[in-house]
Design a protein around this motif. Structure first.
Motif, mmCIF file in Angstrom:
data_model
loop_
_atom_site.group_PDB
_atom_site.id
_atom_site.type_symbol
_atom_site.label_atom_id
_atom_site.label_comp_id
_atom_site.label_asym_id
_atom_site.label_seq_id
_atom_site.Cartn_x
_atom_site.Cartn_y
_atom_site.Cartn_z
ATOM 1 N N MET A 126 3.190 4.886 -49.938
ATOM 2 C CA MET A 126 3.193 5.125 -48.487
ATOM 3 C C MET A 126 2.834 6.573 -48.172
ATOM 4 O O MET A 126 2.216 6.865 -47.142
ATOM 5 C CB MET A 126 4.559 4.760 -47.895
ATOM 6 C CG MET A 126 4.832 3.278 -47.846
ATOM 7 S SD MET A 126 6.357 2.874 -46.955
ATOM 8 C CE MET A 126 7.580 3.080 -48.247
ATOM 9 N N ALA A 127 3.206 7.492 -49.077
ATOM 10 C CA ALA A 127 2.895 8.906 -48.870
ATOM 11 C C ALA A 127 1.393 9.127 -48.751
ATOM 12 O O ALA A 127 0.937 9.997 -48.004
ATOM 13 C CB ALA A 127 3.465 9.738 -50.021
ATOM 14 N N ILE A 128 0.614 8.318 -49.482
ATOM 15 C CA ILE A 128 -0.844 8.441 -49.400
ATOM 16 C C ILE A 128 -1.331 8.057 -48.007
ATOM 17 O O ILE A 128 -2.171 8.739 -47.416
ATOM 18 C CB ILE A 128 -1.508 7.562 -50.482
ATOM 19 C CG1 ILE A 128 -1.184 8.115 -51.870
ATOM 20 C CG2 ILE A 128 -3.021 7.489 -50.264
ATOM 21 C CD1 ILE A 128 -1.662 7.251 -53.020
ATOM 22 N N ASP A 129 -0.785 6.968 -47.453
ATOM 23 C CA ASP A 129 -1.202 6.561 -46.109
ATOM 24 C C ASP A 129 -0.774 7.579 -45.064
ATOM 25 O O ASP A 129 -1.520 7.864 -44.121
ATOM 26 C CB ASP A 129 -0.627 5.183 -45.783
ATOM 27 C CG ASP A 129 -1.688 4.104 -45.869
ATOM 28 O OD1 ASP A 129 -2.149 3.641 -44.823
ATOM 29 O OD2 ASP A 129 -2.087 3.764 -46.992
ATOM 30 N N TYR A 130 0.427 8.115 -45.198
ATOM 31 C CA TYR A 130 0.938 9.063 -44.212
ATOM 32 C C TYR A 130 0.099 10.338 -44.176
ATOM 33 O O TYR A 130 -0.190 10.870 -43.099
ATOM 34 C CB TYR A 130 2.389 9.428 -44.537
ATOM 35 C CG TYR A 130 3.422 8.486 -43.965
ATOM 36 C CD1 TYR A 130 4.405 8.938 -43.098
ATOM 37 C CD2 TYR A 130 3.427 7.134 -44.296
ATOM 38 C CE1 TYR A 130 5.363 8.082 -42.585
ATOM 39 C CE2 TYR A 130 4.369 6.267 -43.785
ATOM 40 C CZ TYR A 130 5.337 6.748 -42.923
ATOM 41 O OH TYR A 130 6.277 5.887 -42.413
ATOM 42 N N THR A 131 -0.263 10.855 -45.349
ATOM 43 C CA THR A 131 -0.970 12.134 -45.391
ATOM 44 C C THR A 131 -2.480 11.949 -45.404
ATOM 45 O O THR A 131 -3.192 12.428 -44.527
ATOM 46 C CB THR A 131 -0.543 12.935 -46.643
ATOM 47 O OG1 THR A 131 -0.725 12.116 -47.811
ATOM 48 C CG2 THR A 131 0.904 13.341 -46.562
ATOM 49 N N VAL A 132 -2.977 11.231 -46.408
ATOM 50 C CA VAL A 132 -4.420 11.084 -46.599
ATOM 51 C C VAL A 132 -5.035 10.248 -45.478
ATOM 52 O O VAL A 132 -6.112 10.570 -44.967
ATOM 53 C CB VAL A 132 -4.714 10.448 -47.973
ATOM 54 C CG1 VAL A 132 -6.212 10.426 -48.232
ATOM 55 C CG2 VAL A 132 -3.996 11.207 -49.080
ATOM 56 N N GLY A 133 -4.341 9.170 -45.087
ATOM 57 C CA GLY A 133 -4.852 8.317 -44.018
ATOM 58 C C GLY A 133 -5.016 9.068 -42.713
ATOM 59 O O GLY A 133 -6.046 8.953 -42.030
ATOM 60 N N ASN A 134 -4.014 9.856 -42.358
ATOM 61 C CA ASN A 134 -4.098 10.612 -41.109
ATOM 62 C C ASN A 134 -5.129 11.720 -41.176
ATOM 63 O O ASN A 134 -5.774 12.034 -40.176
ATOM 64 C CB ASN A 134 -2.715 11.178 -40.757
ATOM 65 C CG ASN A 134 -1.864 10.171 -40.027
ATOM 66 O OD1 ASN A 134 -2.034 9.935 -38.847
ATOM 67 N ND2 ASN A 134 -0.942 9.542 -40.752
ATOM 68 N N ALA A 135 -5.279 12.319 -42.362
ATOM 69 C CA ALA A 135 -6.315 13.346 -42.507
ATOM 70 C C ALA A 135 -7.704 12.730 -42.318
ATOM 71 O O ALA A 135 -8.547 13.277 -41.605
ATOM 72 C CB ALA A 135 -6.205 14.008 -43.884
ATOM 73 N N LEU A 136 -7.957 11.579 -42.958
ATOM 74 C CA LEU A 136 -9.252 10.915 -42.813
ATOM 75 C C LEU A 136 -9.512 10.521 -41.361
ATOM 76 O O LEU A 136 -10.625 10.654 -40.845
ATOM 77 C CB LEU A 136 -9.311 9.669 -43.703
ATOM 78 C CG LEU A 136 -10.645 8.909 -43.678
ATOM 79 C CD1 LEU A 136 -11.729 9.723 -44.376
ATOM 80 C CD2 LEU A 136 -10.506 7.535 -44.334
ATOM 81 N N LEU A 137 -8.461 10.062 -40.697
ATOM 82 C CA LEU A 137 -8.604 9.616 -39.313
ATOM 83 C C LEU A 137 -9.033 10.758 -38.397
ATOM 84 O O LEU A 137 -9.997 10.634 -37.635
ATOM 85 C CB LEU A 137 -7.275 9.023 -38.833
ATOM 86 C CG LEU A 137 -7.314 8.210 -37.538
ATOM 87 C CD1 LEU A 137 -8.145 6.956 -37.731
ATOM 88 C CD2 LEU A 137 -5.897 7.838 -37.115
ATOM 89 N N ILE A 138 -8.354 11.879 -38.481
ATOM 90 C CA ILE A 138 -8.664 12.996 -37.581
ATOM 91 C C ILE A 138 -10.008 13.628 -37.944
ATOM 92 O O ILE A 138 -10.684 14.218 -37.100
ATOM 93 C CB ILE A 138 -7.536 14.056 -37.596
ATOM 94 C CG1 ILE A 138 -7.647 14.954 -36.359
ATOM 95 C CG2 ILE A 138 -7.554 14.893 -38.857
ATOM 96 C CD1 ILE A 138 -6.477 15.890 -36.151
ATOM 97 N N GLU A 139 -10.442 13.469 -39.213
ATOM 98 C CA GLU A 139 -11.713 14.046 -39.637
ATOM 99 C C GLU A 139 -12.911 13.146 -39.319
ATOM 100 O O GLU A 139 -14.053 13.598 -39.397
ATOM 101 C CB GLU A 139 -11.649 14.355 -41.141
ATOM 102 C CG GLU A 139 -10.745 15.548 -41.437
ATOM 103 C CD GLU A 139 -10.267 15.635 -42.871
ATOM 104 O OE1 GLU A 139 -9.361 16.449 -43.131
ATOM 105 O OE2 GLU A 139 -10.782 14.892 -43.721
ATOM 106 N N TRP A 140 -12.661 11.891 -38.955
ATOM 107 C CA TRP A 140 -13.748 10.990 -38.579
ATOM 108 C C TRP A 140 -13.820 10.718 -37.075
ATOM 109 O O TRP A 140 -14.906 10.648 -36.500
ATOM 110 C CB TRP A 140 -13.633 9.645 -39.309
ATOM 111 C CG TRP A 140 -14.592 9.532 -40.456
ATOM 112 C CD1 TRP A 140 -14.287 9.522 -41.784
ATOM 113 C CD2 TRP A 140 -16.018 9.430 -40.385
ATOM 114 N NE1 TRP A 140 -15.436 9.419 -42.547
ATOM 115 C CE2 TRP A 140 -16.515 9.356 -41.706
ATOM 116 C CE3 TRP A 140 -16.932 9.386 -39.341
ATOM 117 C CZ2 TRP A 140 -17.872 9.255 -42.002
ATOM 118 C CZ3 TRP A 140 -18.290 9.290 -39.640
ATOM 119 C CH2 TRP A 140 -18.750 9.226 -40.950
ATOM 120 N N LEU A 141 -12.671 10.561 -36.429
ATOM 121 C CA LEU A 141 -12.705 10.158 -35.026
ATOM 122 C C LEU A 141 -13.298 11.243 -34.138
ATOM 123 O O LEU A 141 -13.129 12.436 -34.399
ATOM 124 C CB LEU A 141 -11.299 9.810 -34.540
ATOM 125 C CG LEU A 141 -10.632 8.584 -35.170
ATOM 126 C CD1 LEU A 141 -9.395 8.194 -34.381
ATOM 127 C CD2 LEU A 141 -11.592 7.391 -35.236
#
Length: 449
Positions: A126-141
């Protein structure tokens, strides 16, 4: 070489592109992960309440296993660092498959320590989704969409959390139902994993640029958005540096790191401590219809998240934090000190759920707004790691506090932690909402994208 650089500079900033297919693919990939994470955390308390008839659970083991997923989330500090070194895509393509396997493993384990290790492993995924997922999201949207879309992720996390209560209550009717409850999170993990595989989520252009891979970043952008889009001038001029954890406690980042971690920790202490062990707390309060009260509490939580999303851009981030924390602390204190009926207590308890859960919408956008792309995943990882210390402490201590002094002692401690959190935000929290910042502050705090 000069031609390539000139060619890159002639492109429009990909962060200004209209919302399109690639943005939906990234967003849906992350929101499915949030449903799985919310479910896995929510099912823990339900399953442990059911396991009491089958396992030799003490308050220590109840608290430790309940906190296992949250302790695993402390791994955010390492996963964020790893993502800033090797990228976002690979980690997000793998973690939900491992999450699925760990969930199913609960069907075959009865040893308390092994159950704890499984919860720990789930927390790490879950730590991967919390950190990496949110980083990818803000860097693409697109600029202006990332904050709004991030705040809405909490709706899906809450849906997962509430589904855990409903499905877990149903599965509890079966023999050895606690095993099925723990293992049931595999459904949501598998859905997220399969979608990510078929959707083929892209690498982060911002991260690639931060590692000096501008040409590769440009190929990723053109493949997903078209030939006229490219990196911004700020990203093209980024100097590649090796960033250590200590850098986040330097003069430039110290305030952001401490506030981002401490606001999150004080919120998580009360939210997870109360939410995960809601059945235990309701029994201590003398509530006879625990199922109906649980539905009321979880329904209030969903209403709170919706209200939080509605007011997200209407008030400043700092005011949102201070008011919601202080109001939540007052609601809990009222339940402890006022001599009122059980129904009045349930009403205030539901109000507490609405207020505190409304502040959850800041959990993803606010920490990511505090850091620039060079340290974003690492910074978010440290903030989430600090917050999981608070969450794990709340989850571990709540059954013990309830046993020592009943629900009143547990709620009083939660109120005190929230009060401390509101004071920290009042004194130190930076404002990150462009709508409520002065022009010179926006320039100083502008993320390096």
């Amino acid at each position: 070489m000069k031609y390539i650089k000139k060619e890159l500079q002639s492109k429009k900033d990909y962060k200004k592109a209209p919302f399109s297919d690639v943005h939906w693919r990234v967003y849906i990939s992350i929101l499915l992960g949030q449903i799985a994470c919310g479910y896995a955390l929510g099912i823990s308390g339900i399953a442990l309440d059911q396991a009491g008839s089958y396992l030799p659970l003490t308050n220590f083991w109840t608290g430790l296993i309940g906190a296992g997923g949250l302790i695993g989330l402390f791994g955010s500090i390492f996963m964020g660092r790893l993502a800033d070194k090797v990228g976002r895509k690979g980690l997000l393509m793998l973690n939900m498959y491992i999450f699925t396997i760990l969930s199913l493993a609960h069907l075959f384990v009865t040893n308390l320590f092994l159950i704890f290790l499984l919860r720990l492993g789930l927390g790490l995924m879950m730590a991967i989704d919390y950190t990496v997922g949110n980083a990818l999201l803000i860097e693409w949207l697109p600029t202006g969409e990332s904050g709004k879309k991030q705040s809405r992720l909490l709706i899906y996390w809450s849906i997962g959390f509430i589904l855990a209560y409903l499905i877990g209550s149903y599965l509890g009717g079966f023999s050895q139902g606690w095993k099925y409850s723990f293992a049931s999170s595999f459904i949501f993990g598998l859905i997220a994993a399969v979608f990510r595989s078929f959707a083929k989520i892209p690498a982060s252009p911002s991260w690639l640029a931060s590692r000096g891979k501008n040409a590769k970043a440009q190929k990723v952008i053109q493949r997903n958005l078209g030939s006229k889009w490219g990196l911004s001038e700020r990203l093209l001029s980024i100097k590649v540096k090796n960033i250590s954890w200590l850098h986040l406690f330097s003069k430039n980042y110290r305030r952001q790191t401490l506030v981002g971690g401490l606001f999150y920790a004080s919120q998580a202490f009360s939210f997870f401590g109360i939410s995960i062990f809601l059945p235990i707390l309701l029994k201590s309060m003398g509530v006879t219809n625990a199922d109906m009260s649980g539905i009321l509490y979880n329904g209030s939580m969903l209403i709170g998240v919706v209200i939080g999303i509605w007011i997200f851009n209407k008030i400043s981030r700092r005011s949102f934090l201070v008011v919601s924390f202080l109001s939540s602390a007052i609601a809990l204190a009222a339940m402890v000190f006022l001599d009122i009926s059980m129904w009045a207590k349930l009403g205030i308890f539901s109000l507490f759920s609405v207020i505190l859960s409304s502040s959850l919408v800041l959990d993803y956008p606010y920490p990511s707004e505090l850091f620039d792309v060079k340290v974003r995943a690492t910074g978010m990882g440290i903030c989430i790691a600090i917050s999981r210390i608070g969450a794990a402490c709340g989850t571990f201590l709540l059954p013990i506090l309830t046993d020592m002094g009943g629900s009143q002692l547990a709620m009083l401690v939660c109120a005190l932690v929230l009060l401390i959190g509101s004071m920290i935000c009042l004194v130190w929290a930076p404002e990150t909402s462009p709508k409520f910042m002065k022009k010179n502050e926006i320039l100083e705090n502008e993320v390096t994208e």
